[in-house]
Design an enzyme around this catalytic site. Structure first.
Site, PDB file in Angstrom:
ATOM      1  N   ARG A  98     -11.974  -4.377  14.049  1.00  0.00           N
ATOM      2  CA  ARG A  98     -12.089  -4.152  12.612  1.00  0.00           C
ATOM      3  C   ARG A  98     -13.469  -4.589  12.122  1.00  0.00           C
ATOM      4  NH1 ARG A  98      -7.085  -3.728   9.874  1.00  0.00           N
ATOM      5  NH2 ARG A  98      -5.594  -2.747  11.288  1.00  0.00           N
ATOM      6  N   LYS A 157       0.816  -1.214   0.000  1.00  0.00           N
ATOM      7  CA  LYS A 157       0.000   0.000   0.000  1.00  0.00           C
ATOM      8  C   LYS A 157       0.850   1.265   0.000  1.00  0.00           C
ATOM      9  CE  LYS A 157      -3.877  -2.265   2.305  1.00  0.00           C
ATOM     10  NZ  LYS A 157      -4.880  -2.182   3.384  1.00  0.00           N
ATOM     11  N   ASN A 209      -9.718  -4.439   3.530  1.00  0.00           N
ATOM     12  CA  ASN A 209     -10.911  -5.062   4.088  1.00  0.00           C
ATOM     13  C   ASN A 209     -11.796  -5.719   3.030  1.00  0.00           C
ATOM     14  OD1 ASN A 209     -12.497  -5.856   6.199  1.00  0.00           O
ATOM     15  ND2 ASN A 209     -13.648  -3.947   6.345  1.00  0.00           N
TER      16      ASN A 209
END
Length: 276
Positions: A264, A51, A177
């Site tokens: 999360r 990322k 996610n």
């Protein structure tokens, strides 16, 4: 936070616009690099690492007597975090985001690249990139992808919920996610199941890599079928909608981390992915 495919697309766009171009101006709007001037430096390449975005530059040769003639090399490192983005505009073009959110401006004869709301912005010698990205696990979209090493890192902590382990960039880089939730669904695994109890860990990793690789172009979907403007996901973001396999309502929940201090969001089908 952007997924690995988003970073790959951003790097590809920046590379096409900037590679081989000599900077005519640079403007770093963070205190640490506010006086740094990279005018005259050449953008060699822009590459993704998980990322993270790495812009590699070479500086003008030092012409002092007796000095080395090898080009200097620097890397502009950025991480978008939740709200960051890089945009490319024609030279002097009007920005489409508020100017006060700009953190880095790189100008070339053919276009301007502007980084807005960047979560992290560093400039380091290219030879020292490992200090900022060396901790990352194998990159699912990288040329040096190593599935065996990724599985080894995941299996090193068998008690961690698989839904947390897949997001740990130290284990494997690039999953967010969306791909975490949908790859668990494809394997019929509840995100809370400990890594050591996952019957086929390699399948989850393989599915995540495949889904990422299938979404390098415009539009994003993890389900089968033609691409459309509206994303199509198996479970992510589909709370109370019917499961595409069994019709059961998709649920949303919070997954507690190994130490219980971090939670999360997770999406899952209670029938296809029974709780452990």
């Amino acid at each position: 936070m952007p997924e690995g495919d988003s970073i790959w697309r951003a790097a590809h766009k920046l590379h096409e616009a900037l590679a081989g171009q000599v900077l005519t101006a640079s403007d770093f709007r963070v205190p640490r690099f506010a006086t740094l001037n990279l005018s005259g430096w050449t953008m060699v390449e822009v590459v993704p690492r998980g990322k993270h975005l790495l812009m590699r530059l070479e500086g003008p040769e030092d012409t002092l007597p007796g000095a080395s003639k090898k080009p200097r090399a620097l890397t502009i490192h950025s991480h978008l975090k939740m709200e960051g983005s890089w945009m490319v505009y024609p030279p002097g073009g009007r920005w489409t985001k508020p100017g006060h959110t700009a953190r880095c401006v790189l100008r070339t004869p053919v276009g301007d690249a502007v980084g807005f709301s960047l979560g992290i912005l560093d400039v380091v010698p290219t030879s020292e990139e490992d200090k900022i990205v060396g901790h990352l696990g194998p990159d699912l979209l990288g040329p040096d992808w190593d599935e065996e090493e990724a599985l080894r890192r995941l299996q090193a902590e068998p008690d961690v919920p698989i839904g947390f382990a897949l997001l740990d960039q130290r284990k494997l880089a690039g999953i967010g996610n969306i791909y975490r939730c949908d790859s668990c669904f494809l394997s019929g695994i509840h995100p809370a199941l400990p890594v050591g109890q996952v019957p086929d860990l390699a399948k989850i990793v393989t599915d995540a890599k495949r889904l990422l690789g299938e979404n390098l172009g415009p539009g994003r979907r993890t389900t089968l079928g033609p691409r459309a403007m509206r994303p199509g996901y198996w479970v992510y973001g589909r709370t109370r909608q019917p499961c595409r396999r069994c019709g059961t309502q998709i649920r949303h929940g919070l997954l507690a981390g190994p130490d219980g201090t971090e939670e999360r969001d997770i999406y899952f089908c209670p029938r296809c992915q029974p709780a452990p």
